[in-house]
Design an enzyme around this catalytic site. Structure first.
Site, PDB file in Angstrom:
ATOM      1  N   SER A 129       0.820  -1.220   0.000  1.00 24.16           N
ATOM      2  CA  SER A 129       0.000   0.000   0.000  1.00 24.16           C
ATOM      3  C   SER A 129       0.851   1.267   0.000  1.00 24.16           C
ATOM      4  CB  SER A 129      -0.905   0.033   1.235  1.00 24.16           C
ATOM      5  OG  SER A 129      -1.655  -1.141   1.325  1.00 24.16           O
ATOM      6  N   GLU A 245      -3.571 -14.570   0.940  1.00 22.85           N
ATOM      7  CA  GLU A 245      -3.780 -13.739   2.133  1.00 22.85           C
ATOM      8  C   GLU A 245      -5.261 -13.778   2.539  1.00 22.85           C
ATOM      9  OE1 GLU A 245      -2.777  -9.608   1.561  1.00 22.85           O
ATOM     10  OE2 GLU A 245      -3.127  -9.102   3.657  1.00 22.85           O
TER      11      GLU A 245
HETATM   12  C1  LIG Z   1      -4.326  -2.584  10.438  1.00 24.55           C
HETATM   13  C2  LIG Z   1      -3.889  -2.507   9.014  1.00 24.55           C
HETATM   14  C3  LIG Z   1      -2.766  -3.213   8.609  1.00 24.55           C
HETATM   15  C4  LIG Z   1      -2.312  -3.110   7.289  1.00 24.55           C
HETATM   16  N1  LIG Z   1      -1.148  -3.741   6.946  1.00 24.55           N
HETATM   17  C5  LIG Z   1      -0.661  -3.570   5.699  1.00 24.55           C
HETATM   18  C6  LIG Z   1       0.620  -4.110   5.355  1.00 24.55           C
HETATM   19  O1  LIG Z   1       1.281  -4.752   6.163  1.00 24.55           O
HETATM   20  N2  LIG Z   1       1.096  -3.889   4.108  1.00 24.55           N
HETATM   21  C7  LIG Z   1       0.402  -3.186   3.170  1.00 24.55           C
HETATM   22  O2  LIG Z   1       0.870  -3.063   2.049  1.00 24.55           O
HETATM   23  N3  LIG Z   1      -0.805  -2.634   3.472  1.00 24.55           N
HETATM   24  C8  LIG Z   1      -1.345  -2.814   4.715  1.00 24.55           C
HETATM   25  N4  LIG Z   1      -2.555  -2.242   5.047  1.00 24.55           N
HETATM   26  C9  LIG Z   1      -3.226  -1.408   4.059  1.00 24.55           C
HETATM   27  C10 LIG Z   1      -4.516  -1.972   3.529  1.00 24.55           C
HETATM   28  O3  LIG Z   1      -4.261  -3.002   2.599  1.00 24.55           O
HETATM   29  C11 LIG Z   1      -5.302  -0.812   2.908  1.00 24.55           C
HETATM   30  O4  LIG Z   1      -5.661   0.049   3.980  1.00 24.55           O
HETATM   31  C12 LIG Z   1      -6.546  -1.272   2.190  1.00 24.55           C
HETATM   32  O5  LIG Z   1      -6.235  -1.980   1.027  1.00 24.55           O
HETATM   33  C13 LIG Z   1      -7.445  -0.068   1.814  1.00 24.55           C
HETATM   34  O6  LIG Z   1      -6.706   0.913   1.136  1.00 24.55           O
HETATM   35  P1  LIG Z   1      -6.755   2.453   1.620  1.00 24.55           P
HETATM   36  O7  LIG Z   1      -6.477   2.491   3.084  1.00 24.55           O
HETATM   37  O8  LIG Z   1      -5.894   3.229   0.695  1.00 24.55           O
HETATM   38  O9  LIG Z   1      -8.301   2.892   1.439  1.00 24.55           O
HETATM   39  P2  LIG Z   1      -9.001   3.304   0.076  1.00 24.55           P
HETATM   40  O10 LIG Z   1      -8.653   2.350  -0.994  1.00 24.55           O
HETATM   41  O11 LIG Z   1      -8.755   4.749  -0.157  1.00 24.55           O
HETATM   42  O12 LIG Z   1     -10.524   3.087   0.469  1.00 24.55           O
HETATM   43  C14 LIG Z   1     -11.263   4.027   1.276  1.00 24.55           C
HETATM   44  C15 LIG Z   1     -12.700   3.516   1.377  1.00 24.55           C
HETATM   45  O13 LIG Z   1     -13.304   3.507   0.064  1.00 24.55           O
HETATM   46  C16 LIG Z   1     -13.792   2.190  -0.248  1.00 24.55           C
HETATM   47  N5  LIG Z   1     -13.554   1.874  -1.648  1.00 24.55           N
HETATM   48  C17 LIG Z   1     -12.413   2.099  -2.368  1.00 24.55           C
HETATM   49  N6  LIG Z   1     -12.559   1.675  -3.644  1.00 24.55           N
HETATM   50  C18 LIG Z   1     -13.813   1.160  -3.736  1.00 24.55           C
HETATM   51  C19 LIG Z   1     -14.559   0.545  -4.789  1.00 24.55           C
HETATM   52  N7  LIG Z   1     -14.030   0.369  -6.002  1.00 24.55           N
HETATM   53  N8  LIG Z   1     -15.830   0.106  -4.530  1.00 24.55           N
HETATM   54  C20 LIG Z   1     -16.375   0.267  -3.278  1.00 24.55           C
HETATM   55  N9  LIG Z   1     -15.715   0.864  -2.243  1.00 24.55           N
HETATM   56  C21 LIG Z   1     -14.458   1.291  -2.460  1.00 24.55           C
HETATM   57  C22 LIG Z   1     -12.979   1.260   0.637  1.00 24.55           C
HETATM   58  O14 LIG Z   1     -13.661   0.043   0.894  1.00 24.55           O
HETATM   59  C23 LIG Z   1     -12.805   2.076   1.898  1.00 24.55           C
HETATM   60  O15 LIG Z   1     -13.943   1.981   2.727  1.00 24.55           O
HETATM   61  C24 LIG Z   1      -3.030  -2.332   6.346  1.00 24.55           C
HETATM   62  C25 LIG Z   1      -4.189  -1.645   6.758  1.00 24.55           C
HETATM   63  C26 LIG Z   1      -4.610  -1.708   8.069  1.00 24.55           C
HETATM   64  C27 LIG Z   1      -5.834  -0.928   8.474  1.00 24.55           C
END
Ligand SMILES: Cc1cc2nc3c(=O)[nH]c(=O)nc-3n(C[C@H](O)[C@H](O)[C@H](O)COP(=O)(O)OP(=O)(O)OC[C@H]3O[C@@H](n4cnc5c(N)ncnc54)[C@H](O)[C@@H]3O)c2cc1C
Length: 401
Positions: A129, A245
Site C-alpha cells: 500500500s 492472504e
Molecule cells: C491494520 C492494518 C494493517 C495493514 N497492513 C498492511 C501491510 O502490512 N502492508 C500493506 O501493504 N498494506 C497494509 N494495510 C493497508 C490496507 O491493505 C489498505 O488500507 C486497504 O487496502 C485499503 O486501502 P486504503 O487504506 O488506501 O483505502 P481506500 O482504498 O482509499 O478506500 C477508502 C474507502 O473507500 C472504499 N472503496 C475504495 N474503492 C472502492 C470501490 N471500487 N468500490 C467500493 N468501495 C471502495 C474502501 O472500501 C474504503 O472503505 C493495512 C491496513 C490496516 C488498516
C-alpha cells in the site's frame, strides 16, 4: 459432500492439541488469554518451537520444510493454535512470502530465504500500500530504476505492519512507468530493511499501539537478483499472494476463542445480583454468534477442501466470503467481553500509560485490557483488501453482475 471430520482428522486434532498443551510457554498463553497481543518475542519463540516439530510452514510442501498437511489438517491446526491461545504464525513469512517463493522464485532464492522465513530468522513485512494506492493498488508509484545490476528505489509505502520489527520487506515497485496498462509495469522486489536510504516512521493506531508504519525509500540500492519472477510481471505475483492472504484471514479459531473467553468472564461478572451468563439477552447474543461461527466454519470447509483455488489454479472468489464474514465475526466476538467489562473496560485503562504506572487497574486485568483488541479489530474489515472490495469481487466473479 460429507462435512464431518474423519477419525484420522479427529486423531490429528488431538495430536495438535496435545503438542500445543505440552509446549506452549504458560506465560505466553496467559497473556494472550486476557487479550494482550503477541509480542515479537512471543511469536518468534512459538514459531521456532513449531518449526522444530516441522509445523511452522503449514502451507508449504514437504520438500521445502512444510508438514505436507491436507488443507483440512491446516485448518484444524490453525483453529487449535488460536483456541490455545498461542501466537499466530507470522503470516508475512508463512502465508504470503513462502508460497510466492515456491511458485515464482529461483532455486537460489528458495534456498536462501525459505528456511530462514520458516524459522523466523528473518521477519518479513509487506510493502504494497501507498498513499493513494490501497484498494486501487495498481496505481502505486514507488519507482525502481535499473542501474547496472541494481535497482534504485524511490518512493513511499504506508500501513506497513510491523516494519519496525522487520529484517526484510517484499515490495511492489514500478519498473516501467510507460507500460500501456498500469498492471504491466510493476515488479516484485525483496529489500533488506538495513539498506541505506530506508526510513521507518511509526503510525499509532486507535488502541494506542505501534503496529503500523510509513516506510520511505530514498535512492535505495536493491540487487536485481532480489527480484522475484520477471521484470514488469510483479502483478501476477501480487495477485497470487493476495489470494492466499484472503483465504487465511477468516481467523475462525480466534473468534471462537474470544467467544469462549466471553462465556468464561460472564460466569464471573454479576448483573442484578446474578451471574451474567444466566442473563437471557446475553445468552441469545452468544448463541447467535455461535450459530454464525458454525455457518462460517462450514463455508470455510467447502472452500478449504477445494484448496482455496479454482480448478484453473486461480484464487477461489468464495474466499472473499471468508474474508467478509470472518472479519465481521472477529469484530462481533470482541463485543460481549467489552460489555461484560462495562465501565472497567474503558479505553483509558487499556493505555500503555496505565501499564507503566504502579496503580493496579480498578477491576479484573482482562477488563482493563479489553478495549485495545476491540478497537484494533475495527481495522479487520480494512486490511487484506477492504470488505467493500471483496463484495465487488463477489458481485463480478460469483454473481456475474
Ligand atoms: C491494520 C492494518 C494493517 C495493514 N497492513 C498492511 C501491510 O502490512 N502492508 C500493506 O501493504 N498494506 C497494509 N494495510 C493497508 C490496507 O491493505 C489498505 O488500507 C486497504 O487496502 C485499503 O486501502 P486504503 O487504506 O488506501 O483505502 P481506500 O482504498 O482509499 O478506500 C477508502 C474507502 O473507500 C472504499 N472503496 C475504495 N474503492 C472502492 C470501490 N471500487 N468500490 C467500493 N468501495 C471502495 C474502501 O472500501 C474504503 O472503505 C493495512 C491496513 C490496516 C488498516
Amino acid at each position: 459432500m460429507d462435512l464431518r471430520f474423519t477419525p484420522e482428522e479427529d486423531a490429528f486434532r488431538e495430536e495438535v492439541r496435545g503438542f500445543i498443551r505440552d509446549n506452549l510457554p504458560d506465560d505466553i498463553r496467559k497473556r494472550l488469554r486476557i487479550g494482550y497481543p503477541a509480542r515479537k518475542k512471543d511469536t518468534v519463540t512459538w514459531q521456532r518451537i513449531l518449526n522444530k516439530r516441522g509445523w511452522a510452514a503449514i502451507s508449504w510442501p514437504k520438500e521445502y520444510g512444510g508438514p505436507g498437511w491436507t488443507p483440512v489438517q491446516r485448518m484444524i491446526f490453525l483453529e487449535e493454535n488460536s483456541l490455545a491461545p498461542a501466537p499466530e504464525l507470522n503470516s508475512f513469512n508463512i502465508t504470503m512470502l513462502g508460497p510466492v517463493l515456491i511458485q515464482f522464485g529461483t532455486e537460489e532464492q528458495k534456498k536462501r530465504y525459505l528456511p530462514r522465513a520458516a524459522n523466523l530468522d528473518d521477519w518479513w513485512c509487506q510493502g504494497f500500500s501507498e498513499p493513494g494506492a490501497g484498494s486501487d493498488l495498481a496505481s502505486l508509484k514507488t519507482a525502481a530504476k535499473r542501474d547496472g545490476d541494481h535497482y534504485l528505489v524511490n518512493g513511499q509505502k504506508i500501513w506497513t505492519s510491523t516494519a519496525h520489527h522487520a529484517d526484510w520487506v517484499f515490495a511492489l515497485v514500478r519498473t516501467d512507468p510507460q507500460a500501456k496498462k498500469r498492471q504491466e509495469g510493476i515488479s516484485f522486489l525483496l529489500i533488506d530493511m538495513k539498506t541505506p536510504g530506508i526510513t521507518v516512521r511509526p503510525i499509532i493506531s486507535i488502541d494506542g499501539s505501534h503496529h503500523l508504519n510509513e516506510v520511505f525509500f530514498d535512492d535505495v540500492r536493491v540487487p536485481v537478483a532480489n527480484r522475484i519472477y520477471e521484470e514488469n510481471r510483479g502483478w501476477d505475483v501480487a495477485k497470487f499472494l493476495l489470494g492466499n492472504e484472503r483465504t487465511g484471514i477468516a481467523r475462525l479459531g480466534k473468534s471462537k476463542e474470544r467467544l469462549e473467553f466471553a462465556k468464561e468472564v460472564a460466569r464471573e461478572v454479576r448483573t442484578a445480583g446474578r451471574p451474567l451468563i444466566g442473563d437471557i439477552p446475553f445468552r441469545q447474543r452468544v448463541a447467535q454468534l455461535e450459530v454464525d461461527l458454525k455457518a462460517l466454519e462450514l463455508t470455510q470447509l467447502r472452500v478449504v477442501s477445494a484448496g482455496g483455488r479454482r480448478q484453473d489454479g486461480k484464487p477461489d472468489p468464495f474466499s472473499s466470503i471468508l474474508k467478509i464474514k470472518g472479519t465481521e465475526l472477529l469484530q462481533a466476538t470482541t463485543e460481549p467481553v467489552m460489555d461484560a467489562g462495562g465501565p472497567l473496560a474503558m479505553p483509558v485503562w487499556a493505555s500503555e500509560l496505565q501499564a507503566m504506572s504502579n496503580e493496579p487497574p480498578p477491576g479484573p486485568e482482562w477488563a482493563a485490557y479489553m478495549a485495545a483488541p476491540y478497537l484494533f479489530l475495527r481495522a479487520a474489515s480494512i486490511y487484506g483488501g477492504t470488505n467493500e472490495i471483496q463484495k465487488n469481487i463477489l458481485s463480478k466473479a460469483v454473481l456475474g453482475l
